[in-house]
Design an enzyme around this catalytic site. Structure first.
Site, mmCIF file in Angstrom:
data_model
loop_
_atom_site.group_PDB
_atom_site.id
_atom_site.type_symbol
_atom_site.label_atom_id
_atom_site.label_comp_id
_atom_site.label_asym_id
_atom_site.label_seq_id
_atom_site.Cartn_x
_atom_site.Cartn_y
_atom_site.Cartn_z
ATOM 1 N N PHE A 204 1.750 -3.617 3.820
ATOM 2 C CA PHE A 204 2.105 -4.940 4.333
ATOM 3 C C PHE A 204 3.579 -5.219 4.030
ATOM 4 O O PHE A 204 4.074 -4.914 2.941
ATOM 5 C CB PHE A 204 1.250 -6.016 3.670
ATOM 6 N N HIS B 81 -9.768 2.238 0.446
ATOM 7 C CA HIS B 81 -8.323 2.047 0.370
ATOM 8 C C HIS B 81 -7.973 1.424 -0.980
ATOM 9 O O HIS B 81 -8.281 0.261 -1.233
ATOM 10 C CB HIS B 81 -7.868 1.153 1.520
ATOM 11 N N LYS C 265 -9.322 8.268 3.047
ATOM 12 C CA LYS C 265 -9.791 6.899 2.779
ATOM 13 C C LYS C 265 -11.186 6.680 3.362
ATOM 14 O O LYS C 265 -11.868 5.711 2.998
ATOM 15 C CB LYS C 265 -8.812 5.877 3.351
ATOM 16 N N HIS D 225 -2.272 7.971 6.297
ATOM 17 C CA HIS D 225 -2.579 6.667 5.703
ATOM 18 C C HIS D 225 -3.878 6.132 6.293
ATOM 19 O O HIS D 225 -4.683 5.536 5.576
ATOM 20 C CB HIS D 225 -1.437 5.686 5.972
ATOM 21 N N CYS E 135 0.803 -1.221 0.000
ATOM 22 C CA CYS E 135 0.000 0.000 0.000
ATOM 23 C C CYS E 135 0.841 1.280 0.000
ATOM 24 O O CYS E 135 0.297 2.372 -0.056
ATOM 25 C CB CYS E 135 -0.963 -0.012 1.185
ATOM 26 N N GLU F 220 0.062 5.404 13.689
ATOM 27 C CA GLU F 220 0.419 6.571 12.879
ATOM 28 C C GLU F 220 0.294 7.859 13.687
ATOM 29 O O GLU F 220 1.141 8.752 13.583
ATOM 30 C CB GLU F 220 -0.462 6.640 11.636
#
Length: 414
Positions: free
Chosen positions: A402, A341, A336, A304, A164, A315
């Site tokens: 990931f 996403h 998002k 994110h 991502c 985050e």
């Protein structure tokens, strides 16, 4: 001496709009793109909704030959890059084709092609009847290759893959190649077509996605106490990056400048972010250092924040470690909540949001957050529910993937 790099073209194919103007209008309006899946019957899946493209017919953009030989992730890339290239207005015929490159990203590549071909083989009579287009449609680098072929660009050409964080990685690489004077113009960004039974089913089985099937429009709810996972999206975002003096000389419209970019790794877990945000913190520090700025110089931070319990908080911890928990003027958003996403394409469409926030002096909202998680500190200014008018001179976009990949890009107003 390092060259300056600016953005001169934008293209977007998203669940909130099939071109930049529509996309931006709906983002500012705080619209949600989430709805029950139509690409396949999701009845037996834990999660049954996603942010799909709306009213999109690929034949309106590409001819039959290109459609036949490409997977949707490449088709999305071609549509978005076509818009960005047209928007940039550069006259390719007057350029050396080796001065123009493509660096494109996709986290999964041709997943739909893979599923269709393997299913046809396993459910058939055992005789292999794979299409001669199987491999060319499947491989992740085909989007960058097809953009190059379509336009005759003969410079740097390859694909980035960092889950991502993918399209931020692509943007960073394009930025660095132009800074090093190895290209004048690079088309960059990312595309993803992950709403297929296998891809969607895998994420669903991980329980990484929200299961708010009774109310999908409000399912992506970053920072909310009741958040239960991300909402998958599909589409593409494209940017034309250009060497500053080249852009000025031809009188190009400039959206903003790429001031800094960095990547780090969490080295922690296959799918979870570091709980203290150590990799994210260092990545932001490095990007800010390259931009010659501090965290408090940032006017808008597009997080994110995917609406997962661990991810959102880690985050925020990373941001707090830089601000030292002190009150500041940074405005924070998680778009998002509207787009879903888009995995490998997320960074590209969020870069577009940062650049248009600078242009229009408006910061889009984070929607669906009705009850803030008590763990969210009061010192952070999260723009909730409605867009706000706010001058943005410096914006930061965070992406994490990931495998522990962290990609951060800083954009500045000229």
């Amino acid at each position: 001496m390092l060259k300056r790099v600016v953005v001169t073209g934008l293209g977007a194919l998203t669940p909130l709009g099939n071109k930049v103007t529509d996309f931006w209008k709906n983002v500012v309006a705080g619209k949600s793109a989430a709805a029950r899946i139509t690409h396949f019957d999701p009845t037996w899946f834990r999660t049954q909704f996603a942010c799909e493209l709306k009213n999109f017919n690929v034949s309106d953009f590409l001819d039959r030959a290109d459609i036949k030989r490409t997977d949707p992730f490449t088709q999305y890339a071609l549509v978005a890059s076509d818009e960005a290239i047209k928007d940039s207005g550069f006259n390719f015929e007057k350029m050396d084709p080796f001065d123009v490159g493509v660096i494109w990203g996709s986290g999964q590549g041709g997943m739909e092609t893979f599923e269709e071909q393997v299913k046809e083989y396993t459910l058939g009579d055992g005789h292999p009847r794979f299409s001669p287009f199987f491999v060319p449609k499947l491989i992740t680098n085909m989007a960058s290759g097809m953009i190059s072929i379509r336009n005759g660009y003969m410079g740097i050409n390859y694909t980035t893959v960092s889950a991502c964080a993918t399209s931020n990685t692509a943007i960073m690489d394009a930025y660095n190649y132009i800074r090093l004077n190895k290209a004048k113009i690079i088309v960059t960004g990312g595309s993803e077509a992950p709403i297929t039974p296998a891809s969607f089913g895998g994420f669903s089985s991980m329980k990484a996605m929200s299961a708010r099937n009774h109310d999908p429009e409000t399912a992506s709810r970053p920072f909310d106490i009741d958040r239960d996972g991300f909402v998958m999206g599909e589409g593409a975002g494209a940017l034309v990056l250009e060497e500053y003096e080249h852009a000025v000389k031809r009188g190009a419209h400039i959206y903003g400048e790429v001031r800094g970019a960095a990547m780090t790794a969490d080295a922690y877990h296959m799918t979870a972010t570091h709980p203290e945000g150590l990799g994210a913190t260092k990545g932001m520090q490095l990007a800010l250092q390259e931009a010659g700025a501090s965290i408090t110089d940032i006017d808008y931070l597009n997080m994110h924040a995917t609406s997962t319990h661990v991810g959102d908080l880690s985050e925020l911890k990373a941001i707090l470690s830089l601000t030292k928990g002190e009150k500041n003027e940074i405005r924070i958003g998680a778009t998002k909540s509207m787009t879903g996403h888009l995995l490998g394409a997320a960074g590209a469409i969020e870069a577009i949001i940062c650049l248009l926030a600078m242009r229009d002096k408006v910061i889009p909202p984070t929607i669906n957050t009705t009850t803030l998680d008590p763990a969210v500190p009061d010192s952070l200014n999260i723009v909730l529910n409605e867009a706000i008018d706010y001058p943005v001179n410096l914006a930061m976009s965070n992406t994490f993937g990931f495998g522990g990949h962290n990609g951060i890009v800083v954009f500045g107003k000229l």
